[in-house]
Design a protein around this motif. Structure first.
Motif, mmCIF file in Angstrom:
data_model
loop_
_atom_site.group_PDB
_atom_site.id
_atom_site.type_symbol
_atom_site.label_atom_id
_atom_site.label_comp_id
_atom_site.label_asym_id
_atom_site.label_seq_id
_atom_site.Cartn_x
_atom_site.Cartn_y
_atom_site.Cartn_z
ATOM 1 N N UNK A 71 0.847 -1.186 0.000
ATOM 2 C CA UNK A 71 0.000 0.000 0.000
ATOM 3 C C UNK A 71 0.882 1.236 0.000
ATOM 4 N N UNK A 72 0.488 2.236 -0.782
ATOM 5 C CA UNK A 72 1.251 3.470 -0.832
ATOM 6 C C UNK A 72 0.316 4.607 -1.213
ATOM 7 N N UNK A 73 0.842 5.836 -1.147
ATOM 8 C CA UNK A 73 0.007 6.969 -1.526
ATOM 9 C C UNK A 73 0.844 8.051 -2.173
ATOM 10 N N UNK A 74 0.204 8.847 -3.008
ATOM 11 C CA UNK A 74 0.815 9.994 -3.666
ATOM 12 C C UNK A 74 0.065 11.217 -3.168
ATOM 13 N N UNK A 75 0.694 11.958 -2.242
ATOM 14 C CA UNK A 75 -0.002 13.094 -1.640
ATOM 15 C C UNK A 75 -0.351 14.161 -2.665
ATOM 16 N N UNK A 76 0.559 14.412 -3.593
ATOM 17 C CA UNK A 76 0.342 15.483 -4.574
ATOM 18 C C UNK A 76 -0.872 15.180 -5.452
ATOM 19 N N UNK A 77 -1.120 13.892 -5.698
ATOM 20 C CA UNK A 77 -2.237 13.508 -6.557
ATOM 21 C C UNK A 77 -3.442 13.032 -5.757
ATOM 22 N N UNK A 78 -3.350 13.086 -4.417
ATOM 23 C CA UNK A 78 -4.455 12.600 -3.570
ATOM 24 C C UNK A 78 -4.911 11.216 -4.001
ATOM 25 N N UNK A 79 -3.949 10.336 -4.164
ATOM 26 C CA UNK A 79 -4.248 8.995 -4.671
ATOM 27 C C UNK A 79 -3.627 7.940 -3.775
ATOM 28 N N UNK A 80 -4.408 6.907 -3.517
ATOM 29 C CA UNK A 80 -3.970 5.738 -2.765
ATOM 30 C C UNK A 80 -3.773 4.593 -3.741
#
Length: 126
Positions: A71-80
C-alpha cells in the motif's frame, strides 16, 4: 467527508500483478487512515492493508497479503495505491478503498470506516 473512487481492477492469471488506484477528493487535509478491503459474495469483508497519513505514518497488512501486496500513496495527486503481486485465485474479490480519521489506524481491520468507494473487481484465474 471524503469521496473515493477506485480503478485498476481486472482479470489476471495466477502469479500476475495488478495495481489498484483510489482517487480521493473532499476534505483530505486532516490525517486519515486509508485502507483497502475486499469482499467476496457471501463472505465477510476482509481488511487487506492500511496506511496512516498523519505523523508517525505506518503501514499495516493482513497476514494473507503480507509480502505480496504494498500500500502506498501519492499526496500530490491525492491517490492511494495497492500494488498486488503474486496474485492467487483466493485474491479474487471486489476491492474497496476506505477512509476514516482513525489515529494511527487503530483497529483498522474491523472495517468501521466512514467513507467508502464503490469498488473495483479483481479476478484471478488459474
Amino acid at each position: 467527508a471524503v469521496d473515493l473512487v477506485e480503478s485498476g481492477g481486472g482479470s489476471v492469471q495466477a502469479g500476475g500483478s495488478l495495481k489498484l488506484s483510489c482517487e480521493l477528493s473532499g476534505n483530505t487535509a486532516n490525517p486519515y487512515c486509508l485502507a483497502w478491503f475486499r469482499q467476496v459474495p457471501g463472505k465477510e469483508r476482509e481488511g487487506v492493508a492500511a496506511i496512516y497519513t498523519g505523523r508517525n505514518s505506518g503501514t499495516y497488512y493482513s497476514d494473507s497479503v503480507k509480502g505480496r501486496f504494498t500500500i502506498s500513496r501519492d499526496n500530490a495527486r491525492n491517490t492511494l495505491f495497492l500494488q498486488m503481486n503474486s496474485l492467487e485465485p483466493a485474491d479474487t474479490a471486489m476491492y474497496y478503498c476506505a477512509a476514516d480519521p482513525k489515529y494511527l489506524c487503530s483497529g483498522w481491520n474491523r472495517g468501521d470506516f466512514g467513507n467508502w468507494g464503490p469498488g473495483t473487481q479483481v479476478t484471478v484465474s488459474g
